[in-house]
Design an enzyme around this catalytic site. Structure first.
Site, mmCIF file in Angstrom:
data_model
loop_
_atom_site.group_PDB
_atom_site.id
_atom_site.type_symbol
_atom_site.label_atom_id
_atom_site.label_comp_id
_atom_site.label_asym_id
_atom_site.label_seq_id
_atom_site.Cartn_x
_atom_site.Cartn_y
_atom_site.Cartn_z
ATOM 1 N N GLU A 34 -6.086 6.643 -1.603
ATOM 2 C CA GLU A 34 -5.960 5.511 -0.688
ATOM 3 C C GLU A 34 -6.474 4.229 -1.350
ATOM 4 O OE1 GLU A 34 -4.370 5.358 1.940
ATOM 5 O OE2 GLU A 34 -4.152 7.431 2.616
ATOM 6 N N HIS A 63 0.832 -1.208 0.000
ATOM 7 C CA HIS A 63 0.000 0.000 0.000
ATOM 8 C C HIS A 63 0.865 1.256 0.000
ATOM 9 C CE1 HIS A 63 -3.446 2.573 1.329
ATOM 10 N NE2 HIS A 63 -2.474 3.217 1.951
ATOM 11 N N GLU A 64 1.883 1.269 0.841
ATOM 12 C CA GLU A 64 2.734 2.455 0.938
ATOM 13 C C GLU A 64 3.535 2.665 -0.350
ATOM 14 O OE1 GLU A 64 2.443 4.620 3.206
ATOM 15 O OE2 GLU A 64 1.129 3.437 4.479
ATOM 16 N N HIS A 102 1.582 4.397 -2.954
ATOM 17 C CA HIS A 102 1.533 5.857 -2.885
ATOM 18 C C HIS A 102 2.691 6.467 -3.678
ATOM 19 C CE1 HIS A 102 -1.849 6.536 -0.317
ATOM 20 N NE2 HIS A 102 -1.361 5.892 0.710
#
Length: 265
Positions: free
Chosen positions: A200, A143-144, A147
């Site tokens: 997100e 997930h990070e 980004h």
């Protein structure tokens, strides 16, 4: 978004300008980057980008230095090795293995993690301690990294700068605040610019792809987010504070996993 700003602004090349002049121009509604609208290869989505990558990298280093000074690290050699092992596999799967990455465990009970565009990853002890499977840690790290590949910090900076036309930009101090807030460190500098729910959700899907390519089980994202949802009390973990509704998020991830043939879940 891109067409709207281009129609209202004077087209200039800001790659040769410093960020102070850029923000002054944006505050007056007169500047936009000629090539400010670009399609992200990872997401297929058009983005408004009004900050040079080198400038964002420099802001990342400044923000990271500030975080390292303000937050104590967790000196746990085994945990550090585990974090780096999972992290390296995920960034390689994302095609970012040639970028310099730094993974740091912070000694805080918060169930939180963050990433900066320069490849600095902060992982908090509270989140590590509930990440009982490497697949769960890969869910967070995927997930990070999403980004970063999604260029969300640059997009967030650009959106905020382009819409704050009433802001009186007072030189480098405001510029620094806006840049650091866009990197996700707004609480430390007096501004709050959370990632949008769109970003997100995008990072969630990118993260599933990366963890699956790295050899982790994307189905484990479901129990991980369920654990995060149930373990945060009434307020919920800080990591979830600006994220999509937990039930909607889990359902969306479940559908994507099944669509990719990685299920059933």
């Amino acid at each position: 978004m891109c067409e709207h700003h281009a129609a209202e602004a004077k087209l200039v090349d800001v790659s040769k300008m410093d960020r102070r002049l850029l923000l002054r121009g944006l505050a007056a509604g007169t500047l936009v980057l000629v090539s400010g609208c670009a399609t992200n290869a990872e997401t297929g989505r058009s983005q408004l980008i009004l900050i040079d990558e080198a400038q964002l990298q420099q802001a990342s280093l400044s923000a990271w230095s500030q975080m390292r000074q303000q937050t104590r690290t967790w000196n746990n050699a085994a945990a550090q090795r585990r974090l780096e092992t999972v992290g390296r596999r995920v960034v390689n799967a994302a095609g970012r293995g040639n970028q310099n990455w730094e993974f740091v465990l912070f000694d805080s009970p918060e169930k939180n993690a963050f990433v900066l565009p320069g490849g600095q990853v902060g992982f908090y002890r509270g989140l590590y301690e509930i990440s009982e499977r490497d697949d769960w840690m890969a869910t967070v790290l995927g997930h990070e990294v999403g980004h970063v590949t999604g260029r969300h910090a640059a997009e967030r900076y650009s959106r905020e700068a382009a819409t704050q036309t009433a802001l009186q930009v007072a030189g480098a101090q405001i510029n620094s605040q806006l840049a650091m807030a866009a990197l996700g460190l707004g609480a430390q500098v007096g501004l709050s610019l959370p990632f949008s729910r769109e970003q997100e959700s995008e990072a969630d899907i990118l993260g599933l792809n990366y963890m699956q390519r790295a050899g982790y089980d994307p189905r484990q994202a479901i129990p991980f987010w369920q654990r995060m949802q149930s373990g945060g009390g009434a307020r919920g973990p800080e990591f979830l504070s600006t994220h999509p509704d937990p039930d909607n998020r889990i359902e969306r991830l479940r559908n994507y996993i099944n669509q990719q043939g990685w299920g059933p879940v």
